[in-house]
Design an enzyme around this catalytic site. Structure first.
Site, PDB file in Angstrom:
ATOM      1  N   HIS A  47       0.814  -1.225   0.000  1.00  0.00           N
ATOM      2  CA  HIS A  47       0.000   0.000   0.000  1.00  0.00           C
ATOM      3  C   HIS A  47       0.850   1.279   0.000  1.00  0.00           C
ATOM      4  CE1 HIS A  47      -3.030   2.964   0.938  1.00  0.00           C
ATOM      5  NE2 HIS A  47      -2.524   3.166   2.137  1.00  0.00           N
ATOM      6  N   HIS A  71       3.397   7.106   5.329  1.00  0.00           N
ATOM      7  CA  HIS A  71       2.164   7.764   5.782  1.00  0.00           C
ATOM      8  C   HIS A  71       1.338   6.951   6.775  1.00  0.00           C
ATOM      9  CE1 HIS A  71      -0.072   5.444   2.708  1.00  0.00           C
ATOM     10  NE2 HIS A  71      -1.127   5.677   3.463  1.00  0.00           N
ATOM     11  N   GLU A  75       0.239   5.925  12.382  1.00  0.00           N
ATOM     12  CA  GLU A  75      -1.113   5.504  12.738  1.00  0.00           C
ATOM     13  C   GLU A  75      -1.179   4.003  13.044  1.00  0.00           C
ATOM     14  OE1 GLU A  75      -4.371   7.179  11.871  1.00  0.00           O
ATOM     15  OE2 GLU A  75      -5.650   5.475  11.352  1.00  0.00           O
ATOM     16  N   ASP A  76      -0.506   3.207  12.241  1.00  0.00           N
ATOM     17  CA  ASP A  76      -0.712   1.755  12.321  1.00  0.00           C
ATOM     18  C   ASP A  76       0.438   0.965  12.947  1.00  0.00           C
ATOM     19  OD1 ASP A  76      -3.102   2.200  11.095  1.00  0.00           O
ATOM     20  OD2 ASP A  76      -2.401   1.701   9.090  1.00  0.00           O
ATOM     21  N   ASP A 259     -23.218   8.350 -28.192  1.00  0.00           N
ATOM     22  CA  ASP A 259     -22.800   8.646 -29.559  1.00  0.00           C
ATOM     23  C   ASP A 259     -21.867   9.836 -29.622  1.00  0.00           C
ATOM     24  OD1 ASP A 259     -24.325   6.609 -30.257  1.00  0.00           O
ATOM     25  OD2 ASP A 259     -25.989   7.768 -31.094  1.00  0.00           O
TER      26      ASP A 259
HETATM   27 MN    MN Z   1      -2.954   4.568   3.796  1.00  0.00          MN
END
Ligand code: MN
Length: 642
Positions: A47, A71, A75-76, A259
């Protein structure tokens, strides 16, 4: 994806880029995300790598790409901003911090989440617009891989992308990212319509290509005859969502939309753009009202191009003509500019992005959020508006809600005592209708009581119920009769000193109405009454001949460092209080406290405290208030020196 794929991609756009930092960031992210898996089952590191690649494809700078790799680490994973700062520098750390902060949404209600996301985006972008590039790249990759997620999550993410991220990409002029985000979200939100459109597009592709070829076969020789060699002519890829929107907007028969042939011509110079359109208009009949000159008048997101639609063999053909530079900006918007010069300090660029400056200003002053919201104009705002308390809490109200509805939404006590509000820094009366993004600070007064009139303009049921309830409790609200004597009473002893008269009763002369700071003279009667005139007032001559009065030494008391209470008696009307306070604010004066009370039916007394910079400043304030319609008397109600 391997790190080398990313490195190659960066090298393509930036041959001289410092790749050491990129590799280091990759190792850092890989180490911290080790063991984590995406919902698709692949290792998580895929990711951030893809996000960094999207950023690299848009020619963003190394710091942004590095922050893209990092990034999700704060957070993770266990990585901290401090570590990132130490390892990769403050610039990268700020970007990662900005992206992380957008995620911290502390709202429960789903609709509030939108408003809150937008607010966070604005805040983050004000720090550094590159935070938004990273966030958009993040969303883009999430949407590309959204199929691996559960149905409810897919829909939720898609809705957010449609409501928040795609419009922001559009506003930043990043048409490429915007279209892709929209199509990916559209596919999730309305899978049937999406499939339908895609299938039909595929079916008609051969026919359209044939017609396109015929069109070009006529156009190209004609351009050559005129010495114009466009860099590129190509059929525009239409994206599913824009077709869907067009179908809804114009109520086209579906076939009509499919069209449609769309063509883009890229020229070498601006002059050629106009020449090409001229030649096209000679060859085919232009549809009236469809020629648009976005070169002379660029869109706020910097988009430049000439648009026209002509009829070829009974078929409308949409044509866009622009230069190579314009095309780059049309596709990548602000990101395209970023790698030319950097955003700040480029005056021309600044001017083009005036709307962005407004966001930056808003961040600084918490103003103009209304305009920003309107600019983005989200569909979900149609029925509801989102307003903010000074603390940043979101209050959602139905469209048409007023200051008073807001006050009651905060607390019924706040509603009961509300006398007005500061909306985006401006004083407004209680019945003012609020708009999206308004920052509302309610002003209350203990003397205030709910009135039956309020029921005429509040829209929320909470406000209506509470007002009725309070009126019932209060019974008939007694009104004090306004003592006529009081209007004549002077309060100017606070600010004028008189020599040689004990406890003078000071009267400001009506004939010349001197203001603080203006030269004055005083005349005392035996009864201790002192009338104050402007020096040079025509009445002085008359007084001098009168024997009863004697001239005394008078002077203004210095207001330097003093808090002055100003009182205004006026005929009550809607908006009066706000008008008075605004006239004070207009003189660059901070209001420390403000209140209003009814002194008789139809009359109000407004009081507020200020710290005037000088006597002349105070005089100016009083003069401005005096000029307001329905103001009967303006006087100093007190003065305190610190
Ligand atoms: Mn992310």
């Amino acid at each position: 994806m391997q790190i080398e794929t990313l490195v190659r991609c960066i090298k393509k756009n930036k041959p001289k880029a410092d790749l050491k930092l990129v590799r280091k960031a990759y190792r850092f992210a890989e180490k911290h995300h080790k063991g984590q898996k995406r919902e698709s089952g692949e290792p998580f590191i895929e990711h951030p790598l893809q996000v960094a690649k999207i950023l690299a494809e848009h020619s963003l700078d190394i710091q942004t790409i590095v922050a893209g790799l990092l990034h999700d680490t704060v957070e993770d994973t266990k990585a901290s901003i401090e570590t990132i700062k130490k390892e990769f520098g403050a610039e990268v750390a700020n970007l990662v911090d900005g992206v992380t902060k957008i995620k911290e949404l502390h709202v429960t209600n789903w609709e509030e989440r939108h408003a809150e996301s937008i607010r966070k985006m604005i805040m983050a972008s004000a720090q550094d617009i590159r935070v938004i590039f990273i966030k958009l790249a993040d969303k883009l990759h999430n949407m590309r891989t959204v199929k691996a997620c559960r149905e409810d999550k897919r829909k939720r993410v898609a809705q957010e992308v449609m409501d928040v991220y795609a419009p922001i990409a559009y506003k930043l002029g990043m048409a490429g990212i915007k279209s892709e985000l929209e199509d990916l979200a559209f596919e999730q939100l309305n899978p049937e319509a999406y499939k339908n459109i895609i299938t039909k597009l595929k079916k008609t592709i051969a026919q359209r290509e044939k017609e396109m070829a015929e069109f070009r076969n006529v156009l190209e020789p004609e351009l050559e005859k005129n010495g114009i060699k466009p860099l590129k002519i190509f059929g525009r890829a239409k994206h599913a969502y824009s077709i869907y929107r067009k179908m809804q907007k114009y109520n086209y028969g579906i076939e009509g939309v499919y069209d449609l042939i769309a063509l883009r011509i890229i020229t070498n110079t601006v002059k050629e753009c106009y020449e090409v359109v001229g030649i096209i208009h000679q060859l085919w009949k232009p549809m009236p009202g469809r020629f648009k000159d976005f070169i002379a008048m660029p869109k706020p997101n910097m988009y430049q191009s000439l648009h026209t639609t002509v009829i070829a063999k009974g078929q409308p053909v949409e044509i866009q003509v622009r230069t190579k530079d314009m095309d780059k900006i049309a596709e990548e918007g602000i990101a395209a500019h970023w790698h030319y010069k950097g955003v700040y300090g480029d005056k021309e660029f600044d001017a083009k992005l005036s709307w962005l400056r407004q966001i930056l200003d808003w961040q600084r002053e918490l103003r103009d959020s209304k305009e920003f919201m309107e600019m983005l104009h989200f569909d979900f705002f149609e029925k509801e508006i989102y307003t903010f308390t000074p603390r940043g809490d979101v209050i959602s109200l139905p469209r048409g809600a007023t200051v008073l509805d807001f006050a009651y939404a905060v607390h019924s006590n706040v509603g009961d005592t509300c006398i007005g509000a500061r909306v985006n820094g401006k004083f407004v009366p209680v019945r003012t209708e609020l708009s999206n993004g308004n920052l509302v600070e309610i002003i209350t007064s203990k003397a205030q009581k709910p009135s039956r009139d309020w029921l005429k303009f509040v829209v929320t049921s909470k406000a209506k119920t509470k007002i009725k309830q309070r009126i019932r409790e209060l019974g008939k609200i007694p009104v004090k009769s306004y003592r006529a004597k009081e209007t004549g009473k002077s309060h100017e002893e606070w600010i004028i000193k008189v020599d040689g008269v004990r406890d003078p009763e000071i009267h400001i002369a009506r004939c010349c109405n001197p203001l603080p700071g203006e030269p004055i003279v005083g005349f005392a009667s035996n009864a201790g009454k002192v009338s104050i005139h402007k020096a040079g007032c025509f009445n002085i001559k008359k007084l001098e001949v009168g024997l009863r009065k004697k001239q005394v030494n008078v002077g203004w008391i210095d207001t330097d460092g003093a808090t002055v209470e100003v009182k205004v008696d006026a005929v009550d009307r809607v908006g009066l209080f706000a008008e008075i306070l605004n006239s004070v604010v207009a003189t660059n004066t901070q209001i420390k406290a403000a209140s209003a009370r009814t002194i008789s039916s139809g009359m109000v007394e407004c009081s507020f405290s200020i710290e005037p910079k000088s006597l002349a400043h105070l005089g100016d304030i009083l003069r401005r208030i005096r000029r307001i319609k329905d103001v009967k008397k303006v006087y100093i109600g007190g003065m305190k020196k610190s």
